[in-house]
Design a protein around this motif. Structure first.
Motif, mmCIF file in Angstrom:
data_model
loop_
_atom_site.group_PDB
_atom_site.id
_atom_site.type_symbol
_atom_site.label_atom_id
_atom_site.label_comp_id
_atom_site.label_asym_id
_atom_site.label_seq_id
_atom_site.Cartn_x
_atom_site.Cartn_y
_atom_site.Cartn_z
ATOM 1 N N HIS A 1 22.928 -20.619 -20.263
ATOM 2 C CA HIS A 1 24.183 -21.313 -21.070
ATOM 3 C C HIS A 1 25.414 -20.480 -20.541
ATOM 4 O O HIS A 1 25.351 -19.424 -20.655
ATOM 5 N N GLY A 2 26.366 -21.437 -20.377
ATOM 6 C CA GLY A 2 27.951 -20.587 -20.270
ATOM 7 C C GLY A 2 28.190 -20.433 -18.700
ATOM 8 O O GLY A 2 29.277 -20.247 -18.321
ATOM 9 N N TRP A 3 27.299 -20.501 -17.665
ATOM 10 C CA TRP A 3 27.722 -20.203 -16.282
ATOM 11 C C TRP A 3 28.724 -21.201 -15.723
ATOM 12 O O TRP A 3 29.336 -21.041 -14.802
ATOM 13 N N ALA A 4 28.549 -22.407 -15.890
ATOM 14 C CA ALA A 4 29.403 -23.530 -15.743
ATOM 15 C C ALA A 4 30.713 -23.351 -16.250
ATOM 16 O O ALA A 4 31.646 -23.527 -15.232
ATOM 17 N N GLY B 1 32.665 -21.053 -13.995
ATOM 18 C CA GLY B 1 32.850 -21.347 -12.577
ATOM 19 C C GLY B 1 31.752 -21.664 -11.696
ATOM 20 O O GLY B 1 31.581 -21.716 -10.640
ATOM 21 N N HIS B 2 30.472 -21.383 -12.273
ATOM 22 C CA HIS B 2 29.267 -21.252 -11.502
ATOM 23 C C HIS B 2 28.418 -22.710 -11.721
ATOM 24 O O HIS B 2 27.518 -22.425 -12.824
ATOM 25 N N SER B 3 28.671 -23.733 -11.549
ATOM 26 C CA SER B 3 27.960 -24.960 -11.801
ATOM 27 C C SER B 3 27.410 -25.754 -10.601
ATOM 28 O O SER B 3 28.085 -25.960 -9.549
ATOM 29 N N ALA B 4 26.174 -25.935 -10.569
ATOM 30 C CA ALA B 4 25.484 -26.739 -9.636
ATOM 31 C C ALA B 4 26.065 -28.287 -9.312
ATOM 32 O O ALA B 4 25.597 -28.971 -8.439
#
Ligand SMILES: Nc1ncnc2c1ncn2[C@@H]1O[C@H](COP(=O)(O)OP(=O)(O)OP(=O)(O)O)[C@@H](O)[C@H]1O
Length: 321
Positions: free
Chosen positions: A249-252, A255-258
């Motif tokens: 949770h929180g990576w997107a 700025g880190h979103s697949a």
């Protein structure tokens, strides 16, 4: 690799009778040394292949550097939408494990054809039967418990290469097939509980779980399971939320979103390794022809090493005993 043999002193004077005493040109000397070295390499070529104790090559990072990660004492989760490149990514892991004759390979493939190419290298291949899958996981669980019993007796925490107890690489593709598609709710739950137990407890006993799914949703990858995977590799996902289900949770939002991976750029994904920051990487691509060739080679190596398909775990390794 074997060392260069003691180099024979090369005559700097030709034995040419027509021009006695003429100096051999340095380039010729170097060429002869190079030929001699190549011949020695050919003769003594070491073909030890990879080891499961060594890092596995997965692909390249954005800065062009190779991405290699050790899998021993760790687990890996791969997820992303259909066609995003999971099988290609997974093949890098399976190829390394298959060629490494110091580990065992257990493959679970509900789709049969994805890992089927590696069937001849597998100690156990489970196809589309949930019953077989549960049976195989129970066997792994009991192997794990035996290994822990031995470690406990010897007052040690984890297996090491010196033990001669081979790590077992367990590859599960497609996770959702067994945990949510076939069988009864009860059987699916039994499967999920066993997977969770292996992922949670297997590492120190040398049991490495590599699981892939094309359904990055919370019912297939609940947070409590996801968090047990040291490596999480998110291939293209349709939403930031599903990318977060894989990476955490929180990576997107950071700025880190697949979901940012363009659909046409196959094989790009975000790899989160052991609490770091997700890295955008491109998986190394093995064509079907290369996979067939590698699988044949790996099967031959396993045969030669006496750990070919069909041999009982206890027959060849002594189990944990
Ligand atoms: N790293 C890569 N480099 C080049 N091409 C790739 C790469 N990864 C995937 N592809 C291309 O995309 C296609 C689909 O990839 P792959 O089969 O790995 O997807 P997948 O996520 O496993 O799909 P599914 O979930 O449906 O099984 C491959 O056949 C290949 O042509």
């Amino acid at each position: 690799m074997s060392e260069h043999p003691p180099t024979q002193p090369l005559p700097l004077i030709t034995a040419d009778e027509e021009a006695p005493g003429r100096l051999v040109r340095p380039l010729l000397v170097l060429r002869r040394w190079a030929d001699e070295y190549r011949a020695h390499r050919r003769e003594h070529r070491s073909d030890d292949g990879p080891s499961i104790w060594e890092p596995i090559h997965l692909g390249i990072a954005e800065d062009g550097r190779p991405v290699r990660v050790p899998l021993i004492y760790r687990n890996m989760l791969l997820a992303g939408e259909p066609g995003a490149g999971k099988s290609v990514g997974l093949n890098n892991v399976v190829a390394h494990a298959a060629l490494a004759t110091d580990c065992r390979l257990w493959l679970f493939d509900g789709k049969i054809v994805e890992l089927g190419l590696w069937r001849s290298c597998a100690d156990r291949f489970v196809a589309n039967s949930l019953d077989d899958a549960i049976g195989a996981l129970l066997d792994l669980q009991s192997e794990m418990d035996q290994r822990y019993a031995v470690l406990d007796d010897e007052r040690r925490r984890k297996i090491t290469p010196a033990d001669g107890v081979p790590p077992i690489v367990v590859v599960l593709d497609e996770l959702a097939y067994f945990s949510a598609t076939v069988g009864t709710k009860r059987e699916q739950e039994a499967f999920s509980v066993l997977v969770r137990d292996l992922v949670a407890r297997g590492r120190a006993a040398g049991i490495i779980v590599v699981a892939a799914t094309q359904r990055p949703s919370s019912d297939i990858i609940p947070t409590s399971l996801r968090d047990l995977f040291g490596y999480r590799w998110a291939f293209r996902c349709t939403t930031d939320a599903s990318s977060d289900i894989v990476l955490g949770h929180g990576w997107a939002a950071r700025g880190h979103s697949a979901a940012s991976v363009a659909p046409e750029t196959k094989g790009i994904g975000f790899l989160l390794a052991e609490g770091g920051v997700p890295r955008r990487i491109k998986a190394a691509h093995l064509s079907d022809e290369q996979v067939y060739a590698l699988a044949d080679r790996a099967a031959m190596r396993r045969l030669a090493a006496g750990i070919a398909h069909g041999q009982d775990l206890d027959d060849t390794t002594g189990g944990a005993a």
